[in-house]
Design a protein around this motif. Structure first.
Motif, PDB file in Angstrom:
ATOM      1  N   ALA A 124      -5.121  -5.603   4.787  1.00  0.00           N
ATOM      2  CA  ALA A 124      -4.752  -5.310   6.169  1.00  0.00           C
ATOM      3  C   ALA A 124      -5.976  -5.226   7.073  1.00  0.00           C
ATOM      4  CB  ALA A 124      -3.960  -4.007   6.238  1.00  0.00           C
ATOM      5  N   THR A 125      -7.080  -4.736   6.546  1.00  0.00           N
ATOM      6  CA  THR A 125      -8.278  -4.569   7.377  1.00  0.00           C
ATOM      7  C   THR A 125      -8.775  -5.900   7.893  1.00  0.00           C
ATOM      8  OG1 THR A 125      -8.939  -2.574   6.195  1.00  0.00           O
ATOM      9  CG2 THR A 125     -10.650  -3.733   7.417  1.00  0.00           C
ATOM     10  N   GLU A 126      -9.055  -6.840   6.986  1.00  0.00           N
ATOM     11  CA  GLU A 126      -9.620  -8.112   7.426  1.00  0.00           C
ATOM     12  C   GLU A 126      -8.640  -8.900   8.276  1.00  0.00           C
ATOM     13  OE1 GLU A 126      -9.231 -11.233   3.900  1.00  0.00           O
ATOM     14  OE2 GLU A 126     -10.221  -9.393   3.222  1.00  0.00           O
ATOM     15  N   LYS A 127      -7.352  -8.844   7.951  1.00  0.00           N
ATOM     16  CA  LYS A 127      -6.376  -9.558   8.772  1.00  0.00           C
ATOM     17  C   LYS A 127      -6.320  -8.976  10.183  1.00  0.00           C
ATOM     18  CE  LYS A 127      -3.357 -10.866   4.925  1.00  0.00           C
ATOM     19  NZ  LYS A 127      -2.055 -10.659   4.276  1.00  0.00           N
ATOM     20  N   THR A 128      -6.330  -7.647  10.285  1.00  0.00           N
ATOM     21  CA  THR A 128      -6.256  -7.015  11.594  1.00  0.00           C
ATOM     22  C   THR A 128      -7.475  -7.359  12.432  1.00  0.00           C
ATOM     23  OG1 THR A 128      -4.972  -5.186  10.660  1.00  0.00           O
ATOM     24  CG2 THR A 128      -5.999  -4.811  12.795  1.00  0.00           C
ATOM     25  N   TRP A 129      -8.651  -7.287  11.850  1.00  0.00           N
ATOM     26  CA  TRP A 129      -9.861  -7.612  12.599  1.00  0.00           C
ATOM     27  C   TRP A 129      -9.865  -9.070  13.048  1.00  0.00           C
ATOM     28  CZ3 TRP A 129     -14.040  -4.862   9.088  1.00  0.00           C
ATOM     29  CH2 TRP A 129     -13.923  -3.475   9.270  1.00  0.00           C
ATOM     30  N   ARG A 130      -9.440  -9.973  12.179  1.00  0.00           N
ATOM     31  CA  ARG A 130      -9.426 -11.392  12.553  1.00  0.00           C
ATOM     32  C   ARG A 130      -8.459 -11.651  13.705  1.00  0.00           C
ATOM     33  NH1 ARG A 130      -9.605 -13.538   6.312  1.00  0.00           N
ATOM     34  NH2 ARG A 130     -11.858 -13.846   6.207  1.00  0.00           N
ATOM     35  N   ILE A 131      -7.261 -11.096  13.605  1.00  0.00           N
ATOM     36  CA  ILE A 131      -6.273 -11.326  14.660  1.00  0.00           C
ATOM     37  C   ILE A 131      -6.720 -10.667  15.959  1.00  0.00           C
ATOM     38  CG2 ILE A 131      -3.891 -10.866  15.365  1.00  0.00           C
ATOM     39  CD1 ILE A 131      -3.102 -11.121  12.431  1.00  0.00           C
TER      40      ILE A 131
ATOM     41  N   GLN B 122      -8.153   5.448  12.693  1.00  0.00           N
ATOM     42  CA  GLN B 122      -6.847   6.114  12.758  1.00  0.00           C
ATOM     43  C   GLN B 122      -5.774   5.295  12.051  1.00  0.00           C
ATOM     44  OE1 GLN B 122      -6.163   6.589  16.942  1.00  0.00           O
ATOM     45  NE2 GLN B 122      -7.611   8.295  17.166  1.00  0.00           N
ATOM     46  N   LEU B 123      -5.758   3.991  12.336  1.00  0.00           N
ATOM     47  CA  LEU B 123      -4.750   3.127  11.718  1.00  0.00           C
ATOM     48  C   LEU B 123      -4.939   3.049  10.207  1.00  0.00           C
ATOM     49  CD1 LEU B 123      -4.609   0.183  14.284  1.00  0.00           C
ATOM     50  CD2 LEU B 123      -2.850   1.905  13.872  1.00  0.00           C
ATOM     51  N   LYS B 124      -6.183   2.995   9.774  1.00  0.00           N
ATOM     52  CA  LYS B 124      -6.444   2.878   8.337  1.00  0.00           C
ATOM     53  C   LYS B 124      -5.945   4.110   7.599  1.00  0.00           C
ATOM     54  CE  LYS B 124      -8.229   0.539   4.899  1.00  0.00           C
ATOM     55  NZ  LYS B 124      -7.824   1.389   3.781  1.00  0.00           N
ATOM     56  N   GLN B 125      -6.070   5.269   8.190  1.00  0.00           N
ATOM     57  CA  GLN B 125      -5.549   6.482   7.562  1.00  0.00           C
ATOM     58  C   GLN B 125      -4.031   6.392   7.414  1.00  0.00           C
ATOM     59  OE1 GLN B 125      -6.983   9.607  10.115  1.00  0.00           O
ATOM     60  NE2 GLN B 125      -9.012   9.665   9.154  1.00  0.00           N
ATOM     61  N   GLN B 126      -3.354   5.879   8.447  1.00  0.00           N
ATOM     62  CA  GLN B 126      -1.904   5.710   8.363  1.00  0.00           C
ATOM     63  C   GLN B 126      -1.534   4.709   7.279  1.00  0.00           C
ATOM     64  OE1 GLN B 126      -0.332   4.735  12.251  1.00  0.00           O
ATOM     65  NE2 GLN B 126      -1.592   6.286  13.268  1.00  0.00           N
ATOM     66  N   ILE B 127      -2.298   3.634   7.178  1.00  0.00           N
ATOM     67  CA  ILE B 127      -2.008   2.611   6.166  1.00  0.00           C
ATOM     68  C   ILE B 127      -2.143   3.199   4.764  1.00  0.00           C
ATOM     69  CG2 ILE B 127      -2.771   0.421   5.188  1.00  0.00           C
ATOM     70  CD1 ILE B 127      -3.684  -0.347   8.023  1.00  0.00           C
ATOM     71  N   ASP B 128      -3.213   3.947   4.545  1.00  0.00           N
ATOM     72  CA  ASP B 128      -3.432   4.531   3.220  1.00  0.00           C
ATOM     73  C   ASP B 128      -2.315   5.498   2.855  1.00  0.00           C
ATOM     74  OD1 ASP B 128      -5.740   3.091   3.029  1.00  0.00           O
ATOM     75  OD2 ASP B 128      -7.053   4.731   3.672  1.00  0.00           O
ATOM     76  N   GLU B 129      -1.813   6.251   3.851  1.00  0.00           N
ATOM     77  CA  GLU B 129      -0.730   7.198   3.585  1.00  0.00           C
ATOM     78  C   GLU B 129       0.577   6.475   3.287  1.00  0.00           C
ATOM     79  OE1 GLU B 129      -0.573   9.628   7.025  1.00  0.00           O
ATOM     80  OE2 GLU B 129      -2.454  10.717   6.581  1.00  0.00           O
ATOM     81  N   ARG B 130       0.802   5.363   3.962  1.00  0.00           N
ATOM     82  CA  ARG B 130       2.063   4.643   3.813  1.00  0.00           C
ATOM     83  C   ARG B 130       2.058   3.658   2.652  1.00  0.00           C
ATOM     84  NH1 ARG B 130       3.748   2.075   9.397  1.00  0.00           N
ATOM     85  NH2 ARG B 130       5.506   1.526   8.081  1.00  0.00           N
ATOM     86  N   MET B 131       0.889   3.362   2.118  1.00  0.00           N
ATOM     87  CA  MET B 131       0.798   2.350   1.062  1.00  0.00           C
ATOM     88  C   MET B 131       1.686   2.705  -0.125  1.00  0.00           C
ATOM     89  SD  MET B 131      -0.887  -0.531   0.405  1.00  0.00           S
ATOM     90  CE  MET B 131      -2.527  -0.538   1.110  1.00  0.00           C
ATOM     91  N   VAL B 132       1.732   3.969  -0.473  1.00  0.00           N
ATOM     92  CA  VAL B 132       2.480   4.389  -1.654  1.00  0.00           C
ATOM     93  C   VAL B 132       3.978   4.393  -1.376  1.00  0.00           C
ATOM     94  CG1 VAL B 132       2.821   6.244  -3.324  1.00  0.00           C
ATOM     95  CG2 VAL B 132       0.529   5.767  -2.424  1.00  0.00           C
ATOM     96  N   PHE B 133       4.363   4.689  -0.125  1.00  0.00           N
ATOM     97  CA  PHE B 133       5.775   4.890   0.170  1.00  0.00           C
ATOM     98  C   PHE B 133       6.414   3.678   0.853  1.00  0.00           C
ATOM     99  CE2 PHE B 133       3.623   9.019   0.295  1.00  0.00           C
ATOM    100  CZ  PHE B 133       4.302   9.670  -0.721  1.00  0.00           C
ATOM    101  N   ASP B 134       5.852   3.241   1.969  1.00  0.00           N
ATOM    102  CA  ASP B 134       6.486   2.174   2.745  1.00  0.00           C
ATOM    103  C   ASP B 134       6.160   0.785   2.224  1.00  0.00           C
ATOM    104  OD1 ASP B 134       7.364   4.225   4.220  1.00  0.00           O
ATOM    105  OD2 ASP B 134       6.224   3.791   6.031  1.00  0.00           O
ATOM    106  N   PHE B 135       4.999   0.609   1.620  1.00  0.00           N
ATOM    107  CA  PHE B 135       4.558  -0.718   1.215  1.00  0.00           C
ATOM    108  C   PHE B 135       4.428  -0.856  -0.302  1.00  0.00           C
ATOM    109  CE2 PHE B 135       1.999  -0.339   5.354  1.00  0.00           C
ATOM    110  CZ  PHE B 135       3.103  -0.688   6.107  1.00  0.00           C
TER     111      PHE B 135
END
Length: 463
Positions: free
Chosen positions: A305-312, A282-295
């Motif tokens: 973001a994936t590897e950092k999130t899993w590590r933390i 679910q989060l990854k879908q949000q990240i992909d949608e926001r990558m173009v606009f928010d980030f």
């Protein structure tokens, strides 16, 4: 034991703090109040220290691979804001554990030549072992540097042993180290935590031509950037939650050490629960949608973001789920799979770090358009001609003059003067009246540009 910590006063990182496990949140707040260091930097060094303690662990990812929980962290804050104090509080058990290794090796002849001690002692760590650790082929080590003495550069993986050294001044130098030169390092992990000042980091970026942002290594870092100074300090403040973090850290380091001495190099495996994997989708879908606009300006950081999130998530789960040991020799209990709550909390931290990434690497400013030398000469001729015309109008108290007189006053050729007139007409500064010798009438915008709010008229000159 539940803890209720007042964190509503903290800024943009409020969501990150309130999502953390209570033990971790309380420890961060305790160190913030004890040292006066900005919460952003305290949270960063807390994650780095906990990551360091978990070198003996690995996360089994949904695709079947193994991922280390190691984090690379970069904290940037003003001088005397408590950066070093915050790091000392969380890295205290790591440094104390490391300081005992020499004495342990010297205790008996058997330990003196034990290969595990050869791998872990800080004086035996080399630039080569650092590169092997970064490549994932070595046992690993940690650089914990609160003065940013050694800053990894983009070419560290291409040129063995090359690191940039930071100094508290304008001078920077790159040193080539050979593999046999000792690297002061801390044993347990591949974590890297560097703390420095904004001015020093900016100078470094300029000197490096902003190559760090383009490097794959820079995108691995978690960033914290603040301009807040040091707040009130309470050095005698009790820190029960921090003490629990210390106890768990020492226990985890000792367990890893004992496994190495026994010849066991396997890491304790962690896994994501089915619910955690679904939450990440679910989060990854949000990240992909926001990558173009928010980030748009932080894609270098958001892309990992994936590897950092899993590590933390693995770090937070271990320091939340593990019970406090009764002794350092107590065996490690089984650890349940990482729950979705840990994924959500980890993503809040990663999302916050992405905003910090934009502070560390601000969006590039568009380069100003360079005008041609011909255009520069035309603008200069126009400026000088308009000045001559204005001086004449000011002395005569008029707002009109014949074309022939205007050209004579401008000291320009007929062709160039036509260009000046065309420019002033396009900006509505003059109008050309008919006649054999056309009359030029100067409008208020002309006088406003030359320093007057409205045109000079005979009536005004009579005042």
């Amino acid at each position: 034991m539940e803890r209720h910590v007042a964190i509503s006063a903290f800024g943009s990182y409020y969501n990150s703090l309130q999502c953390l496990p209570p033990r971790v949140t309380a420890a961060i707040v305790e160190v913030h109040h004890k040292t006066g260091a900005p919460v952003e930097l305290v949270m960063l060094v807390a994650l780095s220290a906990m990551s360091t303690a978990l070198h003996g662990f690995a996360l089994r990812t949904p695709n079947g691979g193994l991922m280390s929980p190691a984090l690379y962290c970069m904290g940037i804050g003003p001088p005397v804001c408590g950066k070093s104090s915050a790091m000392s509080e969380f890295y205290k058990p790591i440094r104390e554990f490391d300081s005992t290794l020499s004495a342990r090796r010297a205790s008996t002849a058997e330990w003196r030549h034990h290969p595990a001690f050869r791998d872990v002692l800080q004086l035996d760590a080399t630039w080569g072992s650092l590169l092997e650790a970064l490549d994932g082929t070595g046992n690993g080590l940690t650089i914990a540097d609160d003065d940013c003495i050694d800053q990894l550069k983009s070419d560290v993986m291409r040129k063995r042993g090359k690191l940039n050294r930071f100094f508290d001044g304008p001078v920077k130098e790159s040193l080539i180290r050979r593999d046999h030169d000792p690297l002061v390092a801390y044993y347990p992990s591949v974590g890297i935590c560097c703390l420095t000042q904004p001015e020093i980091y900016t100078e470094h970026q300029i000197a490096a031509h902003y190559a760090d942002r383009k490097s794959g290594l820079a995108s691995r870092f978690m960033y914290a950037h603040t301009m807040d100074g040091r707040g009130p300090q309470l050095p005698s403040l009790p820190t029960p939650s921090l003490n629990e973090i210390h106890l768990l850290t020492t226990w985890l380091l000792e367990l890893r050490h004992q496994r190495l001495l026994a010849g066991n190099t396997e890491r304790v495996e962690l896994s994501l629960s089915t619910e955690a994997e679904a939450r990440w989708v679910q989060l990854k879908q949000q990240i992909d949608e926001r990558m173009v606009f928010d980030f748009p300006y932080a894609q270098d950081s958001a892309g990992r973001a994936t590897e950092k999130t899993w590590r933390i998530a693995a770090i937070l789960h271990c320091f939340n789920a593990l019970p406090l040991p009764s002794s350092s020799a107590e065996p490690l209990p089984s650890i349940s799979p990482i729950p979705p709550e840990a994924i959500s909390a980890a993503w809040e931290i990663v999302r916050w770090s992405i905003t910090q990434f934009q502070l560390v690497f601000p969006p590039p400013k568009p380069k100003p358009l360079r005008i041609s030398r011909v255009r520069e000469r035309q603008l200069e001729e126009t400026r000088i001609a308009k000045g001559h015309l204005y001086d004449h109008l000011r002395r005569s108290g008029a707002d009109t003059m014949p074309w022939s007189l205007a050209q004579e006053l401008s000291w320009l050729s007929a062709h160039k003067f036509k260009t000046v007139v065309a420019h002033m007409k396009s900006t509505q500064q003059i109008e050309v009246l008919g006649g054999r010798d056309p009359i030029l009438r100067f409008h208020p915008p002309f006088f406003a540009e030359m320093g007057f709010a409205k045109a000079i008229t005979p009536a005004m000159s009579a005042l």
